[in-house]
Design a protein around this motif. Structure first.
Motif, PDB file in Angstrom:
ATOM      1  N   MET A 136      -1.525   1.660   7.014  1.00  0.00           N
ATOM      2  CA  MET A 136      -1.881   0.700   5.962  1.00  0.00           C
ATOM      3  C   MET A 136      -0.791  -0.359   5.803  1.00  0.00           C
ATOM      4  O   MET A 136      -1.071  -1.558   5.746  1.00  0.00           O
ATOM      5  N   THR A 168      -9.463  -2.058  11.628  1.00  0.00           N
ATOM      6  CA  THR A 168      -9.598  -1.901  10.169  1.00  0.00           C
ATOM      7  C   THR A 168     -10.921  -2.446   9.635  1.00  0.00           C
ATOM      8  O   THR A 168     -11.269  -2.180   8.487  1.00  0.00           O
ATOM      9  N   CYS A 200      -9.574   3.468   2.407  1.00  0.00           N
ATOM     10  CA  CYS A 200      -8.682   2.845   3.388  1.00  0.00           C
ATOM     11  C   CYS A 200      -8.882   3.429   4.778  1.00  0.00           C
ATOM     12  O   CYS A 200      -7.997   3.339   5.620  1.00  0.00           O
ATOM     13  N   LYS A 252      -8.246  -0.480  -0.564  1.00  0.00           N
ATOM     14  CA  LYS A 252      -7.561   0.715  -1.085  1.00  0.00           C
ATOM     15  C   LYS A 252      -7.727   0.756  -2.597  1.00  0.00           C
ATOM     16  O   LYS A 252      -7.867  -0.301  -3.229  1.00  0.00           O
ATOM     17  N   ILE A 285      -6.255  -3.805   4.167  1.00  0.00           N
ATOM     18  CA  ILE A 285      -7.206  -2.700   4.223  1.00  0.00           C
ATOM     19  C   ILE A 285      -7.598  -2.325   2.796  1.00  0.00           C
ATOM     20  O   ILE A 285      -6.725  -2.156   1.945  1.00  0.00           O
ATOM     21  N   GLY A 330       0.796  -1.234   0.000  1.00  0.00           N
ATOM     22  CA  GLY A 330       0.000   0.000   0.000  1.00  0.00           C
ATOM     23  C   GLY A 330       0.821   1.273   0.000  1.00  0.00           C
ATOM     24  O   GLY A 330       0.514   2.200  -0.743  1.00  0.00           O
ATOM     25  N   ARG A 333     -17.134   2.509   3.434  1.00  0.00           N
ATOM     26  CA  ARG A 333     -16.460   1.966   2.250  1.00  0.00           C
ATOM     27  C   ARG A 333     -17.460   1.566   1.165  1.00  0.00           C
ATOM     28  O   ARG A 333     -17.216   1.775  -0.029  1.00  0.00           O
ATOM     29  N   CYS A 381      -3.528   5.187   4.751  1.00  0.00           N
ATOM     30  CA  CYS A 381      -2.336   5.350   3.902  1.00  0.00           C
ATOM     31  C   CYS A 381      -1.545   6.586   4.286  1.00  0.00           C
ATOM     32  O   CYS A 381      -0.327   6.621   4.090  1.00  0.00           O
TER      33      CYS A 381
END
Lengths: 951, 66
Positions: free
Chosen positions: A38, A92, A66, A50, A48, A10, A101, A80
């Protein structure tokens, strides 16, 4: 291994001596300080979601996928961009995060075509993976709103496509172009919903933009917006094999991603220590030559070179060849035979060719294509430091404060390393360029050389001695280092020499044409600017004083204490993939593997006992001496593996005369190259994809080459050499290159600790690998020079014998271009011709004007040696009085005009200085027309009595 | 072998050692030819008219012959 994506943490790895411990979803993890949350989560097995993050790029924080929750911290920070902290507790996967998300993914998918099953990234798409990861089940917004669907695909690049309809504007491609490649060709145009990825200026497509087709954007793209055309055509790979690129001396590690024996794509391997996951247009994409229709896969022979070729089986070809070689040896003696090893082939193959010549033919007439590129490096660095190799690894450049590039054009010839160098320069390191041309590095986005010294071609030694003059006379030498590490008396002699007023920048300015104040400033910067690292290329070596220039560079590095630690050093940028390796393997006529002179009885004893032969104690002929001796009648037969001396070596007429005078010319290659026009035997070769072995790159890194498909010709090159040796009665029994490598290790002290098994386990090793350096040596001469005390060598400037005059008033210098490689035998047979379909002559506007030449006009380029015609490119990149061209195309054959002047110590040709005249022309020269006819005649192949052209 | 080319090569080697002083330059030129030239090249340069060589190269060739 099977096919699976390379691991992605990441965000980039952070180097810190301090470790931070935190908890991620109940798991304790310790990571270097400065690491992102991350990456910490990925380090302990988490993942996670992303989209805008990937570990080759700095974190960006735009996709909002993320997000995480951290105890004691408000909101849902992006993992991140959030660095870890001691005792941090991270969550997470929570209900709140899942909802956020899913909301983000709904927005992405509401403007994305739902054609996953027919998409070329199906099952290899991060957007698809994230939709699965967040549990996306529906899109509340529907798909009828304003969207980006229906946009045209940009197919202009021959290797990859850009489908804006699949783009999620994460800007990973833009950042890859900026951060990884350093070209800054891509941008995000527009704002908000109108944001779109754009190559170059408005109206540009990928091909017409400044994009250099390195593939970094394609690798970074999380969807199929930027996708290899080969994947679209062939589908997803099913397995992958880690191997080493066969183009330049950077030695990039790639994953060859395969379907059966079909190569689908080459993807740079993140764990490759030379390239760190980056690539260029050649290694990444230009592998199509391996299956090109021109490839010859059957052996061919002919009694005389005016006959058509006759295809035969291996048995007949080898018997014919061995018969001729044995007959010539019997009649004219062993010294009438010789061979050339290839810097494109593996270490094991180069070793076997020189073993065949020394042990089988019975002479030391073995040489390698390094003769015409870096042989002065071997002489110069062995004399001054004690070993024939660069001092650093590529990572070292990231610790350099001042980078001095002389006679090299890394962005074209060593592009992946150039990207590392540019990254360091963008971080603030200073740059000095010494080159007659204004190479791209002198001024490119966010980079400007502190000093560009556009010297007159042929005056390298004068310029470097003038720099030394400044360093010594202004008291900038590192005397403590010199007293401790170098021979003090030799230093004093040298210092006295360079301090003489006749070596001052002012005195030499009329010769070098470099302004004295600029030269003084450059010398001061190199001596006082912190870690000073010198990188050089063939603009140093391919001169009548190539070896002197290498020694002058070594003198500068020692005088300023810039040796023996990361960030400094003397770094030859090797041209071909295995120049270093072929030299290491004893390919030069005067020395056995590990650079031990053939006259040394103890070394000869070692090889004689191991090989069961008697070796000639006298040095053999170099390539150019072989040709001289052939014309003279004392050299009769040559075995050439993987080298096209007719196109690559200077003074083509002389090379042709030498080859034509021989009774047996054996060409072992992929294609009927130009040299094969004069050959009696053609042994088909194998590509790097078809064999196991090792290459050694410019940083002395020995890396495995792995077979991913069966050789189209039936045999790997090492097997062909073995078959030839056995046809001559030598009784070799190698069953795998690892056995050859074991023999090399047994007989070569610097390779003592190297084995195939160890390389496969560790990925690579940088020689020396022995008792003193059991794990190799990334940086050499750390505690002392290999030769003991560093040796300062007085380098008197001796002007070349090649002079301009009324008939030939201009100086020609030659070089390379990014998309093509060496004589172009490989790259001309790929879509890389889209960028360079012919060699061009660069000429300054003033010189062009004087001759009535405009951009694109045909011009006659003539020297005292010969003439050719080619189109001109009018540019102020070259100084008035200097012209420049490349040598990638046989139709031009720039070497028709180069001379046989050469380096005084090694006979490396003086490619970089030829006095020429340029005049308007309306077509090919007589030579070009004759040569085209000769080539057509020479390439005829007889099939059952029917004769047809080979290509 | 082409005698003129070999003479040029010998002179070129000598010219790059001249800065070491005459004695050293002669010795280094002779040693360089001994280490890097094939026997037929050495034989040819020994057979060449020494008058066609620079003084240092000429002395070096004499040293080789001796």
């Amino acid at each position: 291994m099977g096919y699976e994506p390379q691991p992605d943490f990441g965000t980039p790895e952070v180097r810190s001596e301090k470790t931070v411990t935190l908890t991620v979803d109940g798991r304790d993890v310790a990571v270097p300080e400065g690491t992102s949350v991350m990456r910490a989560a990925a380090s302990c097995g988490g993942s996670i979601p992303k989209l805008c993050a990937t570990d080759s790029l700095e974190s960006f924080g735009s996709c909002r996928l993320c997000l995480v929750e951290i105890d004691g911290m408000r909101g849902t920070p992006a993992s991140c961009t959030t660095p870890v902290a001691e005792g941090m507790v991270v969550h997470t996967q929570t209900e709140r995060l899942a909802k956020l998300r899913r909301g983000v993914m709904e927005l992405y998918i509401s403007d994305h075509p739902l054609d996953c099953l027919t998409c070329s990234a199906n099952n290899d798409c991060e957007l698809q993976d994230m939709a699965a990861a967040v549990g996306l089940r529906d899109v509340r917004y529907g798909y009828d709103g304003e969207n980006h669907l229906g946009q045209a695909v940009d197919l202009s690049n021959p290797y990859f496509l850009f489908a804006p309809v699949k783009c999620i504007t994460c800007s990973r491609c833009v950042r890859a172009c900026d951060e990884v490649q350093g070209t800054l060709a891509l941008t995000v145009e527009g704002r908000g919903f109108g944001s779109a990825i754009s190559a170059g200026q408005a109206g540009d497509d990928f091909l017409s933009s400044e994009c250099v087709s390195c593939g970094a954007c394609v690798q970074a793209c999380p969807t199929s917006a930027l996708m290899e055309k080969s994947v679209k055509q062939l589908g997803k790979p099913e397995r992958s094999v880690v191997t080493t690129c066969a183009y330049c001396g950077v030695g990039c590690t790639f994953r060859a991603e395969m379907k059966g024996e079909q190569l689908v794509r080459m993807v740079p391997w993140k764990d490759g220590k030379a390239n760190r996951g980056h690539s260029c247009v050649k290694g990444r994409f230009a592998w199509g030559y391996a299956n090109h229709q021109d490839r010859i896969t059957k052996p061919m022979i002919r009694e005389t070179i005016d006959q058509p070729w006759r295809e035969v089986d291996w048995e007949e070809a080898l018997a014919f060849t061995a018969g001729r070689l044995n007959a010539i040896k019997a009649q004219h003696g062993a010294r009438a035979l010789g061979g050339i090893t290839s810097s494109r082939c593996t270490n094991e193959e180069a070793y076997l060719v020189q073993k065949l010549v020394r042990g089988g033919f019975g002479s030391n007439n073995v040489d390698t294509c390094a003769r015409v590129c870096h042989s002065p490096t071997g002489y110069g660095l062995k004399t001054t430091f004690g070993t024939s190799a660069g001092t650093q690894d590529f990572d070292s450049v990231m610790d350099a404060d001042v980078i001095l590039v002389i006679g090299a054009n890394p962005t074209d010839a060593h592009p992946v390393f150039a990207s590392r160098m540019k990254r360091r320069l963008r971080q603030g390191a200073k740059l000095i360029v010494i080159d007659p041309r204004r190479i791209d590095l002198v001024r490119s986005p966010h980079i400007a050389a502190a000093h560009h010294l556009p010297l007159q071609p042929g005056t390298n030694v004068a310029v470097l001695t003038a720099m030394a003059h400044v360093i010594v006379t202004e008291g900038l030498a590192d005397e403590a280092f010199i007293r401790e590490r170098c021979d003090w008396d030799e230093y004093r002699d040298w210092a006295q020499f360079v301090a003489d007023e006749r070596h001052s920048p002012e005195f030499l300015e009329p010769v070098t044409k470099v302004p004295a104040d600029e030269l003084r400033a450059a010398a001061r910067l190199y001596a006082t600017g912190g870690n000073g690292a010198i990188y050089y290329g063939l603009g140093v070596t391919e001169h009548s004083q190539g070896s002197s220039t290498v020694m002058a560079i070594a003198n500068l590095a020692m005088a300023t204490g810039n040796i023996g630690r990361p960030g400094v050093g003397v770094n030859p940028l090797r041209g071909q993939n295995n120049v270093q390796g072929s030299c290491d393997m004893g390919s030069f006529p005067h020395e056995l593997s590990g650079y031990r002179h053939i006259s040394d009885q103890a070394t000869r004893d070692l090889f004689e006992q191991d090989w069961g032969v008697t070796l000639d104690p006298e040095p053999g002929l170099r390539i150019n001496n072989m040709l001289d001796a052939a014309v003279d009648g004392s050299f009769k037969a040559i075995y050439i593996q993987g080298e096209d001396i007719l196109q690559s070596d200077p003074n083509t007429h002389h090379v042709a005369a030498g080859l034509a005078a021989m009774e047996c010319v054996i060409v072992h290659d992929l294609f009927l190259n130009e040299t094969a026009n004069y050959a009696h035997v053609f042994l088909p070769g194998s590509t790097f994809l078809e064999k196991d072995g090792t290459f050694t790159n410019a940083e002395r890194r020995i890396q495995p080459v792995r077979k991913v498909m069966e050789p189209a010709n039936g045999y790997a090159d090492w097997e062909v050499t073995q078959e030839l040796a056995n046809a001559m009665g030598l009784g070799w029994t190698y069953s795998h290159p690892k056995e050859v490598l074991a023999e090399i290790a047994r007989l070569t002290p610097t390779f003592a600790g190297v084995s195939w098994e160890r390389l496969c386990e560790e990925g690579s090793l940088q020689w020396p690998v022995n008792e003193q350096y059991p794990d190799g040596a990334p940086v050499m001469h750390v505690d002392g020079f290999v030769r003991g005390k560093g040796k300062f060598v007085v380098t008197e400037y001796v002007p070349t014998d090649e002079k301009t005059g009324p008939r030939f008033p201009l100086l020609l210098t030659t070089g390379r271009i990014l998309s093509q490689y060496n004589v172009g035998a490989q790259t001309r047979r790929t879509a890389n011709v889209a960028w360079h379909e012919e060699d061009l002559l660069e000429i300054h506007p003033a010189d062009a004007d004087n001759r009535g030449l405009a951009d694109g006009d045909w011009a006659r380029l003539a020297s005292r040696t010969g003439e050719t015609t080619l189109r001109v490119k009018v540019t102020d990149r070259v100084a008035p009085g200097v012209v420049y061209t490349t040598f990638h195309h046989p139709a031009t054959q720039a070497n028709v005009v180069t001379t046989d002047y050469s380096d005084w110590a090694t006979n490396c040709p003086e490619y970089k200085v030829t006095a020429v005249q340029v005049m308007p022309s309306n077509g090919p020269s007589e030579w070009q027309e004759d040569y085209a006819a000769l080539s057509a005649r020479s390439r005829r192949i007889s099939h059952d009595g029917q004769v047809e052209p080979a290509e | 072998m082409d005698g003129a080319k070999l003479r040029r090569m010998a002179d070129q080697i000598a010219a790059n050692f001249v800065a070491l002083g005459e004695e050293q330059a002669i010795a280094q030129t002779a040693e360089h030819i001994r280490l890097f030239w094939d026997p037929r090249m050495k034989a040819q340069i020994l057979a060449e008219d020494p008058a066609g060589l620079s003084p240092v190269a000429c002395a070096a060739v004499r040293q080789l012959a001796g």
